[in-house]
Structures are given as C-alpha cells and as structure tokens.
Write a protein that holds these residues in place. Structure first.
Motif, PDB file in Angstrom:
ATOM      1  N   TYR A  53       0.807  -1.167   0.004  1.00  0.00           N
ATOM      2  CA  TYR A  53      -0.088   0.066   0.283  1.00  0.00           C
ATOM      3  C   TYR A  53       0.862   1.240   0.088  1.00  0.00           C
ATOM      4  CZ  TYR A  53      -3.590   3.467   1.474  1.00  0.00           C
ATOM      5  OH  TYR A  53      -4.377   4.405   1.407  1.00  0.00           O
ATOM      6  N   ARG A  54       1.857   1.215   0.918  1.00  0.00           N
ATOM      7  CA  ARG A  54       2.788   2.359   0.882  1.00  0.00           C
ATOM      8  C   ARG A  54       3.450   2.405  -0.101  1.00  0.00           C
ATOM      9  NH1 ARG A  54       4.464  -0.077   5.710  1.00  0.00           N
ATOM     10  NH2 ARG A  54       6.877   0.123   5.006  1.00  0.00           N
ATOM     11  N   HIS A  85       3.996   6.068  -2.714  1.00  0.00           N
ATOM     12  CA  HIS A  85       5.140   6.629  -2.483  1.00  0.00           C
ATOM     13  C   HIS A  85       5.173   7.661  -3.450  1.00  0.00           C
ATOM     14  CE1 HIS A  85       9.401   7.247  -3.111  1.00  0.00           C
ATOM     15  NE2 HIS A  85       9.812   6.314  -1.947  1.00  0.00           N
ATOM     16  N   PRO A  86       5.966   8.930  -3.217  1.00  0.00           N
ATOM     17  CA  PRO A  86       6.087  10.080  -3.876  1.00  0.00           C
ATOM     18  C   PRO A  86       6.534  10.024  -5.454  1.00  0.00           C
ATOM     19  CG  PRO A  86       7.229  10.467  -1.543  1.00  0.00           C
ATOM     20  CD  PRO A  86       6.837   9.182  -1.612  1.00  0.00           C
ATOM     21  N   TRP A  87       7.316   8.785  -5.509  1.00  0.00           N
ATOM     22  CA  TRP A  87       7.553   8.579  -6.921  1.00  0.00           C
ATOM     23  C   TRP A  87       6.475   7.869  -7.910  1.00  0.00           C
ATOM     24  CZ3 TRP A  87      11.423  10.787  -9.872  1.00  0.00           C
ATOM     25  CH2 TRP A  87      12.401  11.035  -9.220  1.00  0.00           C
ATOM     26  N   MET A 107       0.006  11.369   5.590  1.00  0.00           N
ATOM     27  CA  MET A 107      -1.344  11.012   5.791  1.00  0.00           C
ATOM     28  C   MET A 107      -1.848   9.946   4.760  1.00  0.00           C
ATOM     29  SD  MET A 107      -2.803  12.775   7.909  1.00  0.00           S
ATOM     30  CE  MET A 107      -1.283  12.588   9.065  1.00  0.00           C
ATOM     31  N   GLU A 108      -1.088   9.817   3.672  1.00  0.00           N
ATOM     32  CA  GLU A 108      -1.387   8.814   2.732  1.00  0.00           C
ATOM     33  C   GLU A 108      -0.850   7.514   3.079  1.00  0.00           C
ATOM     34  OE1 GLU A 108      -3.376   8.683  -0.187  1.00  0.00           O
ATOM     35  OE2 GLU A 108      -3.515  10.850  -0.780  1.00  0.00           O
ATOM     36  N   TYR A 109       0.314   7.674   3.855  1.00  0.00           N
ATOM     37  CA  TYR A 109       0.518   6.052   4.243  1.00  0.00           C
ATOM     38  C   TYR A 109      -0.044   5.597   5.208  1.00  0.00           C
ATOM     39  CZ  TYR A 109       5.220   7.027   1.868  1.00  0.00           C
ATOM     40  OH  TYR A 109       6.239   7.164   0.962  1.00  0.00           O
TER      41      TYR A 109
END
Length: 437
Positions: free
Chosen positions: A14-15, A19-21, A423-425
C-alpha cells in the motif's frame, strides 16, 4: 500539548503505491512516455518509417504535433477549469475510494511535462532524419527547412533544461523567460516550418486542408487567449507587517473560491500566481502576499498602485474540498490565503490548523478575527511562542476527532509533501500543491 500517537502505517505494498515517486503526476508522465516508446518501437520496426531510401517525415511530424498539442492545451486556463469542474462535480454520496481519486485532478501537469519531453525527443529524431535526407539528396527538405528546424530544436532543448525542477527553482526568472518567449518563438517557427514544407511540395494553396494547419490554429489561439485579457488595474495594499501585504482588487471581477490570479509588474518577463480570497456578498477579491523571494519582497516594500493581470481566475488544489463531506485544512504562514475563501463559504464543513508567526501581529487583527468568526474551533498555532508544531500528528488527531474524510495542506514544498505523504501512508486522503512544471 497532549501526546499524539500515530497508528501503524499501512502495509508495504500500500505504501509503495503512495510513494512520492508514484504520485498520479508521475504515473501520467510514465504513461505518456510508454505510449510514445511503443510508437517509436513500431515506427522503427513493423511500420518501417525509417528505410534508407525514404524516411516518413510527415508521420513523425504528426506525432510531434500531437505531443506538443497535449502539452500546451492541458495548461490552457479554460481547460484546467473544465477538468476541475468535471472532477469536483462527483456526488458526495459516491464511495470515498472514487472521490479520493477524482480529487487528484490537479496532477494533470504530468501530461504537460511528459508530452513536452517526448515531443522534444521525437523532434530530435525528426531533425536527424531531415539531415539524413539533406546529406543524401533525398526529397522533402532544403537548407531553409534545415535552419528553421535546427533553431526549433535548440530552443526546445533550452526550454526542457530550464524546466528541470532543480534548475527551475534556482533560476526561476530565467525559467519563466525561456518558457514564455522561447515558447512563443517555437510556435512562430512551427508556422514557418509548415509553410516551408508546403512550399517545397507545391501545395501551399491547400494549407487549410492539412491537420497540422488546424492544430497550429488551435494552439495559437490557446496561447493568445490569456493575453487578450491583459490589463493594468488599481490595487490597494495594506501592510500589517513587513512580512506580508494584504492586497485588494475591484475591477469588475469576483473570482470563484479556490481560484488563483497571476500578477506582474513586467508582463513580458515574469508572472506570479496567488490564491484569490473573495468574500461572500462582497464584490472584488483579496490576495495575501508573503515575503518569499525578490519579487514578493520588492512588492511588499514598494506597495505599487497598479499591477498587471491577465487571463481568467484558474482553479487550484483547494477546489477538491467540494468532493468531500468534511475536510481538515492545514496551513502555514500565508498558506492561509488559499484556505480563507473556502472557510468563509463553508460549503464543506471543515476544521482549520494554522501554524504561523504571531498571527495578529503578522497578518493584522481584522484578518485573524475574520478567520476565528467562521472557525471558532480552529487550531491557530503561534510559532513565536510555541515553536514549530508536528503538523503530521496534529493533522491525524484533527482528522480523527472531526471525523473528516480528507486533509488539504497549503504550505511550503517540504512541509506539504511531509504532511500529504504521511497522511497517505496512514490511509487518509491528503492533497497539496506538487510544484509541477
């Protein structure tokens, strides 16, 4: 302050997806790149566009123009507003998993940067093909075409290089000049290139029957449109502190909440966009401008009486609040500006967390009282007395206590990314500017 303990982050897979990338901006970038790479492989293999006797210059030119058309049109103000209107009209009773995806609409810049990049790569192939034709005395090219296409290629490479994130940040003014003046020059040279090709083919009289002609017409109109609204307008500036200017306008335009207006003191060289702050039941609007560089610093010091504006108010990331039932707004410093119109309208129930230096002293008591009137439960964190807060923990606690569906963060790049990604994580939908091209 009570101790706030964050829950465990979601599982690794999920993380990885958060991820930013792998944000939607980069997914769109990768999508366009792979589509173009697929076309290149086909062109070099099964389509046989590159035979020793003749290279299909016309077909390469069309793909180039398709890429640049996407790059230019996706940045057109009217198209941006249409995209936001479509995305934010999603009913609030739809599943959150759908609405959280629709709220990523502001990542459309991935289409701009990827198609511009791939268009330039195709153009390198096109210019190399022209040189091959010219040196081998093959049809479809002459010296004038070689010169014009070479100039276009040089300009495209300069524009791409100046748009690289690190270069753009360090040399922002130069980036703006190359993007604007260089882009205009490339468009003019594209017209010259098309005319030269048609003249060489003795088909200039049939110019209106070509797809390239109509695409260039659309792109030219798209580029010109914002400048048709160029005007110099009166501006009123209040300066509650040496750090911020509270500006107000009233020139017959009351922009919608969540939009931005571009300002300039020299319209050919640089433009700076700021969030509009319209007040319910009042004409005109305000902007909150903080000292954050040479231009804003000089603006605050000089307090000009007039300033240039152009184009139309354009939707920004804050508009996605319409998709959710409850929102947490996170702002630092003058990031409060884009939040205010949404707080005043109160179309979406919300809770504000605002971390800033002495708010009354920096922004004036009137502005702070206006915020408190619509946000009596707001967390206004004075960094002068309490230091910098842990915005991730504050955002999480507010999200749980307020039973919000999402978090919107308006801050500097580092803090915005820190809040949004954390927050997304944790599985919480979060949104903030991405500082794209």
């Amino acid at each position: 302050m009570e101790t706030i303990v964050l829950p465990p982050k979601k599982n690794f897979l999920y993380r990885l997806g958060k991820h930013p990338w792998l944000i939607p901006y980069r997914r769109l970038f990768i999508l366009i790149v792979f589509i173009n790479l697929g076309l290149m492989i086909k062109a070099f293999t099964t389509w046989n566009w590159f035979s020793p006797e003749n290279i299909q210059l016309g077909k390469i030119a069309k793909i180039i123009l398709y890429n640049f058309s996407l790059a230019i049109l996706i940045r057109q103000q009217y198209i941006i507003n249409i995209l936001f209107r479509i995305a934010t009209n999603v009913p609030k009773n739809w599943p959150l998993i759908i609405r959280r995806v629709c709220a990523k609409v502001y990542h459309f810049g991935g289409l701009h940067s990827s198609s511009a990049t791939m268009g330039t790569i195709w153009y390198v192939i096109f210019v190399a093909s022209l040189y091959y034709h010219y040196l081998n005395v093959l049809p479809g090219v002459n010296l004038s075409i070689i010169i014009v296409t070479s100039l276009i290629l040089i300009l495209l490479i300069v524009i791409i290089m100046m748009a690289l994130p690190k270069v753009r940040t360090k040399y922002h003014n130069q980036f703006e000049i190359t993007h604007r003046l260089g882009g205009w020059t490339v468009l003019i040279l594209f017209w010259a290139q098309m005319i030269l090709f048609l003249t060489l083919e003795h088909s200039l009289l049939n110019i209106t029957k070509t797809l390239n002609f109509w695409l260039l017409i659309i792109l030219t109109i798209s580029v010109i449109l914002p400048w048709l609204r160029l005007k110099k307008v009166n501006i009123n500036i209040e300066k509650p502190s040496n750090h911020v200017a509270l500006t107000s306008f009233d020139y017959g335009v009351t922009p919608f909440a969540g939009s931005a207006t571009a300002l300039s003191r020299n319209p050919l060289l640089e433009w700076h966009s700021f969030a509009n702050v319209p007040s319910p039941e009042k004409d005109g609007f305000r902007l909150t401008i903080s000292r954050a560089g040479d231009w804003t610093g000089k603006f605050i010091n000089d307090r000009p009486k007039k300033v240039w504006v152009k184009g139309i108010p354009t939707a920004g990331v804050g508009n996605v609040d319409k998709i959710f039932k409850k929102i947490i707004w996170i702002a630092t410093g003058s990031g409060i500006g884009p939040c205010i119109p949404h707080l005043l309208l109160n179309e979406t129930p919300s809770l504000l967390i605002w971390a800033t230096r002495n708010p009354e002293k920096t922004y004036g008591e009137d502005l702070v009282n206006e915020i408190k009137a619509v946000q009596p439960n707001a967390i206004i964190w004075n960094t002068d007395t309490h230091g910098k807060p842990d915005l991730v923990k504050l955002a999480y606690k507010a999200h749980v206590d307020f039973k919000a569906e999402a978090v919107i963060c308006i801050s500097n790049q580092k803090l915005t990314q820190e809040v949004v990604h954390n927050m997304e994580y944790l599985g919480i939908p979060a949104y903030g500017a991405i500082w794209d091209s």
